[in-house]
Design a protein around this motif. Sequence first.
Motif, PDB file in Angstrom:
ATOM      1  N   PRO A   1       4.741 -10.258  -0.940  1.00 51.83           N
ATOM      2  CA  PRO A   1       4.182  -9.019  -1.458  1.00 51.83           C
ATOM      3  C   PRO A   1       3.364  -8.292  -0.394  1.00 51.83           C
ATOM      4  CG  PRO A   1       3.828 -10.810  -3.012  1.00 51.83           C
ATOM      5  CD  PRO A   1       4.328 -11.434  -1.744  1.00 51.83           C
ATOM      6  N   GLY A   2       3.564  -6.978  -0.331  1.00 55.52           N
ATOM      7  CA  GLY A   2       2.813  -6.162   0.599  1.00 55.52           C
ATOM      8  C   GLY A   2       3.359  -6.138   2.008  1.00 55.52           C
TER       9      GLY A   2
ATOM     10  N   ASP B   1       6.175  -2.822   1.338  1.00 56.57           N
ATOM     11  CA  ASP B   1       6.228  -3.188  -0.085  1.00 56.57           C
ATOM     12  C   ASP B   1       4.885  -2.891  -0.776  1.00 56.57           C
ATOM     13  OD1 ASP B   1       7.163  -4.285  -2.468  1.00 56.57           O
ATOM     14  OD2 ASP B   1       6.409  -6.279  -1.947  1.00 56.57           O
ATOM     15  N   ILE B   2       4.662  -1.601  -1.060  1.00 56.03           N
ATOM     16  CA  ILE B   2       3.462  -1.175  -1.783  1.00 56.03           C
ATOM     17  C   ILE B   2       3.879  -0.240  -2.909  1.00 56.03           C
ATOM     18  CG2 ILE B   2       1.910  -1.451   0.198  1.00 56.03           C
ATOM     19  CD1 ILE B   2       2.141   1.547   0.695  1.00 56.03           C
ATOM     20  N   PRO B   3       3.049  -0.063  -3.924  1.00 58.29           N
ATOM     21  CA  PRO B   3       3.425   0.790  -5.066  1.00 58.29           C
ATOM     22  C   PRO B   3       3.756   2.226  -4.639  1.00 58.29           C
ATOM     23  CG  PRO B   3       1.494  -0.523  -5.609  1.00 58.29           C
ATOM     24  CD  PRO B   3       1.748  -0.730  -4.146  1.00 58.29           C
ATOM     25  N   GLY B   4       4.804   2.775  -5.307  1.00 56.78           N
ATOM     26  CA  GLY B   4       5.145   4.168  -5.131  1.00 56.78           C
ATOM     27  C   GLY B   4       6.257   4.452  -4.146  1.00 56.78           C
TER      28      GLY B   4
ATOM     29  N   GLY C   1       9.749   4.753  -5.824  1.00 56.15           N
ATOM     30  CA  GLY C   1       9.798   6.014  -6.562  1.00 56.15           C
ATOM     31  C   GLY C   1       9.974   7.211  -5.655  1.00 56.15           C
ATOM     32  N   SER C   2       9.288   7.205  -4.498  1.00 59.89           N
ATOM     33  CA  SER C   2       9.394   8.354  -3.594  1.00 59.89           C
ATOM     34  C   SER C   2      10.794   8.478  -3.012  1.00 59.89           C
ATOM     35  CB  SER C   2       8.354   8.239  -2.476  1.00 59.89           C
ATOM     36  OG  SER C   2       8.633   7.122  -1.636  1.00 59.89           O
TER      37      SER C   2
END
Length: 523
Positions: free
Chosen positions: A487-488, A458-461, A464-465
Motif C-alpha cells: 500500500p502506498g 498507490d494513493i486515493p484518487g 478515478g483521475s
Amino acid sequence: MKVLIADQINQKGIEELKEVAEVIVRTDITPEELVKDIKDFDAIIVRSRTKVTKEVIEVASNLKIIARAGVGVDNVDVQAATERGIMVVNAPESTSITVAEHTIGLILSLSRKISIADSSVKDGKWEKSQFMGMELNNKTMGIVGMGRIGSQVVIRAKAFGMDIVVYDPYITPEAASELGVEVVDLETLLKNSDVITIHVPLTPETKHLISMPEFDLMKKNTLIVNCARGGIINEDDLYEALSEGKISGAALDVFENEPPVGSSLFELDNVVLTPHIAASTSEAQRDAAIIVAKEIKKVFKGESPRNVINMPVMDSETFQIIKPYFRLAEKLGKFIIQTTQGNITELEVTYCGELAEIQKHDIITRIILQEILNPILNEPVNLVNAPAVAENRGFIITEGKRTDAKGYKNLISIEVESEGNQVSVEGFLGKEPKIVRINGYQVNVKTEGTMIIARYKDIPGIIGSIGVKLGEHNINIAKMQVGRQKPGGEAVMVLKVDQKVSKDVEEDIKSLPNVYDAVAVEL
C-alpha cells in the motif's frame, strides 16, 4: 507462384508442383542467367550443379524457398538466405536407404575382395588363393554418426550377425537401446571395430577426424568406409596406413577433391573407389524430387515444411506439444514491442514449469523475436531470419529454464532491457493465453483487444483521475485490474478499453499527478 527447376529432377516432382504453381524447367541455366532471372521466381529447386550464391539471393526479391533435391546444401549460401528470410530445405530421408545399401555393398566388396577378384578374372586369371576373404558374422562394426543413414546401416549390419558399437555425442540412451547398439567414445570404437563406417557431416570439427593417430589405434584387419563427405578421412594418411598394413582395406565414395585426379589411392589393390554415387538410385532421385516438391507446396499454402535447414528441427511429437504456445508467444512479443522505449539491447526468455521439460524452445523464441522486430523494420522478419536480424541489430538474446512456474503449470517469462526502460512480462497458457505479471506486478489479463498499462503511486484518487481523463476522450473502460506490492507504493493498472487509444491520450494520462507512465497496447 512460379518455380524454377534449375537442375534435372524426377518428373514426379515436377507433376507434384504443377498442381499449385507455374513450373519453369531450365536445367541449362547459367550463373549469369540465374542472377538476371531469379527475381521472377518464388521457389527454386537445385541439385548439385547450380550454385545459389549470395549474389543470386540478394536479387531474389520474390524468393521464398530454396529446395535442394538431395541432402547436402554446400551449393547454397544458407547464411545469406537466412538473413533474407528465405527457407532452405532438403530431402534427407530420400537417400537414407540408398546410401546405407551402398555402404553395405562397399563393405562386402572389401571383405570378400570382390572388386579386385572381378578385375583378375576379366584379365584371364584364376587366382583363387589371392582373394581370401573375411566373414562379417560375429565381427564388430563401428558406426561414427547415428543419424538417418547410420540407423539404416545398423539394421542391415545386424542381418549379417554383426555386433554394433556407435560413436555419436548426441544419441540418447533410449534411442541406442531401441536400436540395440552400444554407445562408446571414439577411441574405444577405433580400437575394437573390425569394420568402421562414417556417417557424419563435414564440419570444422570433423575435418580429418580420421588421420594417422586414429589409424594407429585400429586393428590390422580393420576395414574403413566413407560414404559421407570427402575430407573426414585424411587421404594422405589413409594411403600411408594402407601401404604399411596398419589397416586391411578402405572404400571411399567421396573425396577431398572430386574428381580425385591423380590420387595415390589409385595405386592400391586394397581400396574400392566409387564416384560419389551412394545416393544415386532412381528410387532416391524420385523420392528427393517428390519430397522437395511437397515442401514447396506447403510453403505456398502457408504451412510449415519439415526439412528446413535454417529453422529449428524437432520431432513431430515435440512440435505438437509446443505448438499451442505459439499464440501466447505472439501476444507476448506484441506486448513487449509496444511497451519498450528505445532500441532493445537485451532480451531474456525463460521457460518455466512444464515448458522447462521440453528440450527445444528455439521456435518459440523466434516467434517472440518476429513479433518484436516486424513493427520496427521495413524488411519482413520471419521465423527463418528473426535471430539473424536481431543479432545484426545488436540484441543480446538469452534463453533459460526454470522448474518453478510461480504457481502455474507453465509460464513464459520475458525481460527486456532497452535504451529507454526495462520491461518484464509473464504469460500463462490455460484454456487461452493470459498475461499474469507485468513488471513484477500480478495481473490476470486476456491477450486480446486494446488495453492501457499505467504505472502510478498507490494513493486515493489516482484510479478515478485516470477514469475521468479517459471519459474526457470518450473512451469506455470495459475491465480494470490493479497490481501492487505494498500500500502506498508503486502500482500498475491494466485497463481494457473499447476504443483505440492515441498518443495524445497516453500523454494526457501521463501528465496526471502521481502517474509515472502510461502506454496503450493493441493485442
